[in-house]
Scaffold this motif. Structure first.
Motif, PDB file in Angstrom:
ATOM      1  N   ASN A   1       0.737  -1.318  -0.023  1.00 46.08           N
ATOM      2  CA  ASN A   1      -0.155  -0.152   0.063  1.00 46.08           C
ATOM      3  C   ASN A   1       0.861   1.308   0.053  1.00 46.08           C
ATOM      4  O   ASN A   1       1.903   1.369   0.562  1.00 46.08           O
TER       5      ASN A   1
ATOM      6  N   VAL B   1       0.688   4.639   1.637  1.00 47.61           N
ATOM      7  CA  VAL B   1       0.044   5.268   2.677  1.00 47.61           C
ATOM      8  C   VAL B   1       0.322   6.672   2.853  1.00 47.61           C
ATOM      9  O   VAL B   1       1.816   6.995   3.049  1.00 47.61           O
TER      10      VAL B   1
ATOM     11  N   ASP C   1      -3.263   4.892  -1.182  1.00 45.09           N
ATOM     12  CA  ASP C   1      -4.201   3.779  -1.245  1.00 45.09           C
ATOM     13  C   ASP C   1      -4.988   4.462   0.293  1.00 45.09           C
ATOM     14  O   ASP C   1      -6.310   3.860   0.332  1.00 45.09           O
ATOM     15  N   GLU C   2      -4.164   4.770   1.073  1.00 41.49           N
ATOM     16  CA  GLU C   2      -4.811   5.106   2.285  1.00 41.49           C
ATOM     17  C   GLU C   2      -4.280   6.449   2.831  1.00 41.49           C
ATOM     18  O   GLU C   2      -2.986   6.742   2.712  1.00 41.49           O
TER      19      GLU C   2
ATOM     20  N   THR D   1      -9.433   5.649   3.062  1.00 37.27           N
ATOM     21  CA  THR D   1      -9.094   5.607   1.755  1.00 37.27           C
ATOM     22  C   THR D   1      -9.515   7.057   1.204  1.00 37.27           C
ATOM     23  O   THR D   1     -10.343   7.708   1.812  1.00 37.27           O
TER      24      THR D   1
ATOM     25  N   THR E   1     -11.538   8.320  -0.979  1.00 34.92           N
ATOM     26  CA  THR E   1     -12.750   8.376  -1.232  1.00 34.92           C
ATOM     27  C   THR E   1     -13.666   8.531   0.079  1.00 34.92           C
ATOM     28  O   THR E   1     -14.494   9.207   0.189  1.00 34.92           O
ATOM     29  N   GLU E   2     -13.285   7.690   0.905  1.00 37.63           N
ATOM     30  CA  GLU E   2     -13.873   7.458   2.193  1.00 37.63           C
ATOM     31  C   GLU E   2     -13.722   8.917   2.856  1.00 37.63           C
ATOM     32  O   GLU E   2     -14.842   9.468   3.436  1.00 37.63           O
TER      33      GLU E   2
ATOM     34  N   ARG F   1     -13.064  11.249  -9.889  1.00 33.90           N
ATOM     35  CA  ARG F   1     -13.141   9.675  -9.501  1.00 33.90           C
ATOM     36  C   ARG F   1     -13.879   8.995 -10.533  1.00 33.90           C
ATOM     37  O   ARG F   1     -13.851   7.834 -10.784  1.00 33.90           O
TER      38      ARG F   1
ATOM     39  N   GLU G   1     -13.813  -3.771  -8.851  1.00 36.90           N
ATOM     40  CA  GLU G   1     -13.787  -2.359  -8.937  1.00 36.90           C
ATOM     41  C   GLU G   1     -15.360  -1.750  -9.132  1.00 36.90           C
ATOM     42  O   GLU G   1     -15.641  -0.670  -8.456  1.00 36.90           O
TER      43      GLU G   1
ATOM     44  N   ARG H   1     -13.389  -3.325  -2.873  1.00 35.84           N
ATOM     45  CA  ARG H   1     -11.955  -3.288  -2.939  1.00 35.84           C
ATOM     46  C   ARG H   1     -11.223  -4.799  -2.477  1.00 35.84           C
ATOM     47  O   ARG H   1     -12.044  -5.276  -1.717  1.00 35.84           O
TER      48      ARG H   1
ATOM     49  N   GLN I   1     -16.260  -2.910   0.729  1.00 35.82           N
ATOM     50  CA  GLN I   1     -16.516  -1.799   1.156  1.00 35.82           C
ATOM     51  C   GLN I   1     -17.407  -1.196   0.334  1.00 35.82           C
ATOM     52  O   GLN I   1     -17.358   0.066  -0.086  1.00 35.82           O
TER      53      GLN I   1
END
Lengths: 333, 215
Positions: free
Chosen positions: A29, A31, A205-206, A220, A222-223, A249, A315, A320, A325
């Motif tokens: 990932n 991060v 990614d995060e 993430t 988006t979150e 997005r 996707e 994910r 999610q």
């Protein structure tokens, strides 16, 4: 995998730079640690390669506590890229890039090959650049060398401390794009410190949002945009950005979902697509050619990643890899 | 015209004296610089790692530097007596500051980003010193050695007053006997030596400047 367990850092003057934080960076990932200056993001990162010592708590890499490891040995297996670039001005590009492999005792032929390979990867012709000195290169080129120098020793983890913030906007954009592609194709775990939310949203990614030494939210991109946990995070993102990024997005393309290349997958007649293709194109080719996988090519036409049937469906369904999610992407498609 | 003739005659008749004293002069200069380098360079490296003490050490050498050179020779005579040793000690004390200060400055001026990158890549402190700090500070060190050498070649002329010889002897004899030609026969070689070392050491300084940082 990097795990922080109740890590605290108190400096000698009594400042608590990092206050009892716990989080995990998953393998492979990217991060980003983000927050206003003084929030402890850089301190957090520098504790991973022991440039800053931990006051209490533990950090472990793949389950091994780093406090039990020799710092020099540990650092040789963790790539490090800094804002000030820090190329050694008296050494050629080749000597700079091969520093860590030499420290690790590689054979000459091996590290020479590696240098050529890495220079090719960032689009700098080895024959032209190998024997140049850092000061003969532009800022953007220098930081490309900074990045590949960190990759040269083949470390599984790379730490990046605001690596692109001193560059001009165009170089910065290019390097962000390249890094994102690179990380997808070579599957490194990257901890990236930045104060630039656009940068974090683009490459991460995060995202770990920090303030005053503690973690506000881990999410993430988006979150984070959709469910900022508190007023601080919301204001740090900003209303405009929230709107703009949601729109962006919708324009997902192949490189954002591709996975690292596995040589076995490339055998036979697998269709190729450019990294810039839309997911719709990927789906269309998959259906018309009746194939399970598609190879994704980079800018230079060489394969850099792969998208499987499974991955594409996940996707599009908003799931994910590694966990459901649902709902996150549902409003996008 | 006549005075030039007299000057050349003086050189020819006194050539044994001039050559002998010139060799003494070179010997004293070299030895003083060599010992000053041996003291200052390691000390410079040491204090670059203990920056709190650095100003103190540099301060001491700066105080030495403020003592007028003639007086410094004078101070040392009651302690060390007359002779080469006294001259050497005075010369070394005089040469310390430029070398020490330049070594120290050269090392601490190395961009911290470079040091941090080195540390982050897993270089040991020794490797950082040998592969980063010393090569990058070498031009500074050489500049310090050059300054000290030119200074020392000049100051050695005072060694005559503590009986250590050198071209100062020739100059002093000339002054005592009102013989201007003899004064010049001592002074000109000193000036030429200083210029020569300045030139040679400047070339050396350029040579040791790492290729990548030459502008």
């Amino acid at each position: 995998m990097i795990t922080f367990n109740n890590v605290t850092k108190t400096f000698e003057d009594g400042t608590v730079a990092v206050d009892d934080i716990s989080f995990t960076v998953k393998k492979g990932n990217l991060v980003t640690l983000i927050g206003p200056s003084g929030c402890g993001k850089t301190t957090t990162m520098k504790m991973i390669n022991k440039l800053i010592s931990i006051t209490s708590g533990t950090i472990s890499i793949n389950g091994n506590d780093i406090s039990e490891q020799e710092s020099v040995e540990l650092r040789r297996n963790i790539g490090y890229v800094i804002q000030r670039i820090g190329l050694l001005p008296h050494m050629t590009i080749e000597e700079n890039v091969s520093l860590v492999p030499k420290l690790k005792g590689w054979k000459k032929a091996d590290y020479q090959k590696k240098v050529d390979e890495l220079l090719d990867m960032v689009g700098l012709d080895p024959q032209v650049y190998k024997n140049r000195y850092p000061l003969e290169l532009s800022g953007g080129q220098q930081q490309r060398i900074g990045v590949i120098r960190a990759l040269a020793g083949e470390p599984p983890i790379i730490l990046m401390d605001e690596p692109f913030s001193a560059l001009d906007p165009i170089s910065r954009q290019q390097l962000q794009d390249e890094l994102k592609l690179l990380q997808k194709s070579i599957n490194k775990t990257i901890v990236f410190v930045t104060h630039d939310m656009d940068e974090a949203l683009k490459i991460a990614d995060e995202i770990v949002v920090m303030k005053g030494g503690s973690i506000q939210q881990i999410a993430t991109p988006t979150e984070l945009i959709q469910n900022p946990i508190n007023e601080f995070v919301r204001s740090f993102i900003g209303e405009d950005r929230a709107k703009r990024v949601t729109k962006k997005r919708e324009e997902l393309h192949a490189s954002t979902i591709m996975e690292p290349l596995v040589p076995e997958q490339v055998t036979g007649d697998v269709p190729n697509l450019s990294y810039h293709s839309s997911l719709q194109d990927v789906a269309r080719v998959m259906l018309t050619k009746e194939t399970e996988t598609i190879i994704i090519n980079g800018e230079d036409g060489k394969p850099i990643g792969v998208i499987s049937h499974q991955r594409l469906l996940q996707e599009l369904a908003g799931i994910r890899a590694g966990g459901a999610q649902g709902g996150i992407h549902s409003n996008l498609f | 015209m006549e005075s030039i003739q007299i000057f050349f005659d003086t050189i020819v008749t006194r050539q044994d004296l001039i050559v002998e004293r010139a060799i003494e002069h070179l010997y004293l200069s070299f030895l003083a610089i060599a010992i000053a380098v041996l003291i200052s360079v390691p000390l410079g490296i040491y204090i670059s790692r203990k920056r709190k003490m650095a100003e103190f050490y540099i301060g001491i050498t700066a105080v030495f530097q403020t003592i007028p050179s003639l007086a410094l020779f004078g101070f040392l005579v009651p302690i060390l007596g007359i002779g080469t040793l006294t001259a050497l000690v005075a010369l070394i004390i005089y040469a310390l500051l430029p070398i020490l200060r330049n070594t120290y400055t050269g090392i601490i001026e190395v961009d911290e980003g470079i040091i941090e990158a080195g540390e982050g890549m897993g270089m040991t402190p020794r490797q950082i010193l040998l592969k980063i700090q010393l090569p990058l500070s070498l031009p500074f060190m050489m500049a310090g050695i050059r300054t000290a050498t030119v200074l020392t070649v000049g100051v050695v002329t005072l060694a005559t007053f503590v009986g250590a010889g050198g071209l100062g002897d020739v100059i002093w004899r000339g002054l005592q006997s009102w013989n201007n030609s003899l004064v010049l026969a001592g002074a000109i070689p000193v000036a030429l030596m200083a210029l020569f070392f300045d030139f040679v050491l400047k070339l050396l300084e350029k040579r040791v400047t790492p290729k990548g940082i030459k502008s």
